[in-house]
Design an enzyme around this catalytic site. Structure first.
Site, PDB file in Angstrom:
ATOM      1  CG  HIS A 165      28.875 -26.036 -32.536  1.00 53.89           C
ATOM      2  ND1 HIS A 165      29.595 -25.486 -33.447  1.00 53.89           N
ATOM      3  CD2 HIS A 165      28.290 -25.204 -31.752  1.00 53.89           C
ATOM      4  CE1 HIS A 165      29.612 -24.068 -33.047  1.00 53.89           C
ATOM      5  NE2 HIS A 165      28.704 -24.012 -32.126  1.00 53.89           N
ATOM      6  CD  GLU A 166      30.013 -30.699 -36.550  1.00 56.85           C
ATOM      7  OE1 GLU A 166      29.336 -30.062 -35.997  1.00 56.85           O
ATOM      8  OE2 GLU A 166      29.643 -32.167 -36.602  1.00 56.85           O
TER       9      GLU A 166
ATOM     10  CB  SER B 287      24.298 -21.355 -32.597  1.00 62.36           C
ATOM     11  OG  SER B 287      23.930 -21.115 -31.001  1.00 62.36           O
TER      12      SER B 287
ATOM     13  CG  HIS C  94      32.800 -24.477 -30.478  1.00 66.21           C
ATOM     14  ND1 HIS C  94      31.666 -25.068 -30.183  1.00 66.21           N
ATOM     15  CD2 HIS C  94      32.550 -23.324 -29.879  1.00 66.21           C
ATOM     16  CE1 HIS C  94      30.535 -24.176 -29.645  1.00 66.21           C
ATOM     17  NE2 HIS C  94      31.530 -23.136 -29.552  1.00 66.21           N
TER      18      HIS C  94
ATOM     19  CG  ASP D   7      29.877 -15.063 -31.818  1.00 62.17           C
ATOM     20  OD1 ASP D   7      28.790 -14.647 -31.234  1.00 62.17           O
ATOM     21  OD2 ASP D   7      30.315 -16.085 -32.122  1.00 62.17           O
TER      22      ASP D   7
HETATM   23  P1  AMP Z   1      30.986 -19.851 -28.113  1.00 61.93           P
HETATM   24  O1  AMP Z   1      31.231 -21.230 -27.273  1.00 61.93           O
HETATM   25  O2  AMP Z   1      29.405 -19.842 -28.695  1.00 61.93           O
HETATM   26  O3  AMP Z   1      31.129 -18.742 -27.077  1.00 61.93           O
HETATM   27  O4  AMP Z   1      31.765 -19.697 -29.118  1.00 61.93           O
HETATM   28  C1  AMP Z   1      33.466 -20.010 -28.920  1.00 61.93           C
HETATM   29  C2  AMP Z   1      34.017 -19.599 -30.175  1.00 61.93           C
HETATM   30  O5  AMP Z   1      33.255 -20.316 -31.396  1.00 61.93           O
HETATM   31  C3  AMP Z   1      33.564 -17.852 -30.600  1.00 61.93           C
HETATM   32  O6  AMP Z   1      34.841 -17.475 -31.360  1.00 61.93           O
HETATM   33  C4  AMP Z   1      32.585 -18.122 -31.849  1.00 61.93           C
HETATM   34  O7  AMP Z   1      32.559 -17.099 -32.737  1.00 61.93           O
HETATM   35  C5  AMP Z   1      32.969 -19.485 -32.296  1.00 61.93           C
HETATM   36  N1  AMP Z   1      31.634 -20.034 -33.099  1.00 61.93           N
HETATM   37  C6  AMP Z   1      30.532 -20.220 -32.697  1.00 61.93           C
HETATM   38  N2  AMP Z   1      29.835 -20.820 -33.625  1.00 61.93           N
HETATM   39  C7  AMP Z   1      30.653 -20.907 -34.771  1.00 61.93           C
HETATM   40  C8  AMP Z   1      30.341 -21.156 -36.287  1.00 61.93           C
HETATM   41  N3  AMP Z   1      29.268 -21.759 -36.467  1.00 61.93           N
HETATM   42  N4  AMP Z   1      31.387 -21.242 -36.848  1.00 61.93           N
HETATM   43  C9  AMP Z   1      32.837 -20.662 -36.698  1.00 61.93           C
HETATM   44  N5  AMP Z   1      32.807 -20.401 -35.437  1.00 61.93           N
HETATM   45  C10 AMP Z   1      31.884 -20.405 -34.442  1.00 61.93           C
END
Ligand code: AMP
Length: 296
Positions: A28-29, A179, A31, A144
């Site tokens: 998503h945005e 998320s 990432h 996170d």
């Molecule tokens: P994940 O795929 O959920 O493990 O997230 C991968 C990375 O993207 C992690 O460093 C998260 O903190 C970051 N991330 C996830 N959601 C967001 C968000 N809404 N805004 C900024 N970074 C995000």
């Protein structure tokens, strides 16, 4: 764009300075903003996509975690990534993983007690990614916040070269923090979940007006949420050590976790400077790519 499956292949394809963006995919945005930050600071941007079994404390969460590599590669390419590293389980864990990275103390509060083994799994997989890819900089979301603190501490404690960079939270236009798990929310659950970001913004306003008591900032969130969601915690914690704070007297974040139906959500706001001006994140002006072209 190149898709790689092994560490060796990824290193060979990475020229100049390397920026790494670790993810579990289903982009998503939030990432994509990490790719943007990495792009500005690196010659080669590597986005890893790996749903890491080690960090899931619940089997049902692992099984139902959304996955779509084709979609992710398209989005990562458009955002400016050069390499998508999408390893199979055998590349990441070719044999039973006896070694674990445990960052003491920083895992004790907030998410730690609620998700046993989670941060051990995160720290271990991030250590493997840093060792295998050898990036100059790695980019992590402030979404996170505890994970970011743990990764920073791990990198320092283990003398890992390379910088750890934190990037602001990206929110939907109405405030909901992006998320991958948001795709599971029903319309009613999503509407109820908006109280979380509203509460955090209210707390940011209070802090802007001089409020320094952690309990008052947490109460602002509880008041907004009421009993519309099951709240696990709302806690003011220090940014470096993730220790609960009674008073906002150092860089901190106000973090929460809550359940909307079967979906567990986390969110936070960061207080950075001496004046504790809140980092409320950024907001999309359009509908998120998370929802494709279908109806929310
Ligand atoms: P994940 O795929 O959920 O493990 O997230 C991968 C990375 O993207 C992690 O460093 C998260 O903190 C970051 N991330 C996830 N959601 C967001 C968000 N809404 N805004 C900024 N970074 C995000």
């Amino acid at each position: 764009m190149r898709i790689t499956k092994s560490f060796a292949e990824t290193r060979a394809a990475s020229l100049g300075t390397v920026g790494l963006v670790p993810t579990m995919g289903f982009l998503h945005e939030g990432h994509l903003s990490l790719i943007t930050a990495a792009r500005q600071a690196s010659d080669t941007v590597v986005m890893s996509m790996f749903v890491n079994p080690l960090q899931f404390d619940r089997d049902d969460d692992l099984v139902r975690y959304p996955r779509d590599l084709e979609r992710d590669v398209e989005l990562a390419t458009a955002a400016g990534a050069d390499i998508v590293f999408a390893p199979e389980l055998e590349e990441m864990y070719p044999q039973e993983q006896f070694t674990r990275v445990i960052v003491n103390q920083l895992s004790d509060e907030l998410e730690g007690p609620n998700r046993p083994g989670h941060f051990e799994g995160v720290a271990t997989v991030v250590a493997k990614l840093l060792a295998g890819i050898q990036p100059d900089r790695s980019f992590f979301g402030r979404k996170d916040a505890q994970q970011l603190a743990i990764v920073r501490r791990m990198a320092t404690d283990l003398s890992m070269p390379g910088e750890i960079v934190g990037v602001p939270i990206v929110r939907e236009a109405d405030g909901l923090a992006l998320s991958s798990r948001n795709v599971f929310l029903s319309a009613e659950e999503r509407a109820a979940a908006l109280a979380l970001s509203r509460g955090l913004m209210r707390a940011a306003d209070l802090a802007g007006g001089g409020e320094r008591e952690g309990s008052a900032l947490s109460a602002a969130v509880h008041n907004e949420v009421g009993d519309s969601l099951e709240v696990e915690y709302v806690t003011l914690a220090g940014q470096d050590l993730v220790q609960p704070l009674e008073t906002l007297d150092r860089p901190a974040f106000l973090a929460l976790a809550a359940w909307a139906g079967e979906t567990r959500l986390i969110d936070n706001i960061h207080f950075d400077s001496d004046e504790f001006v809140a980092d409320r994140g950024t907001r999309l002006t359009e509908r998120s790519v998370l929802y494709g072209t279908g109806e929310i």
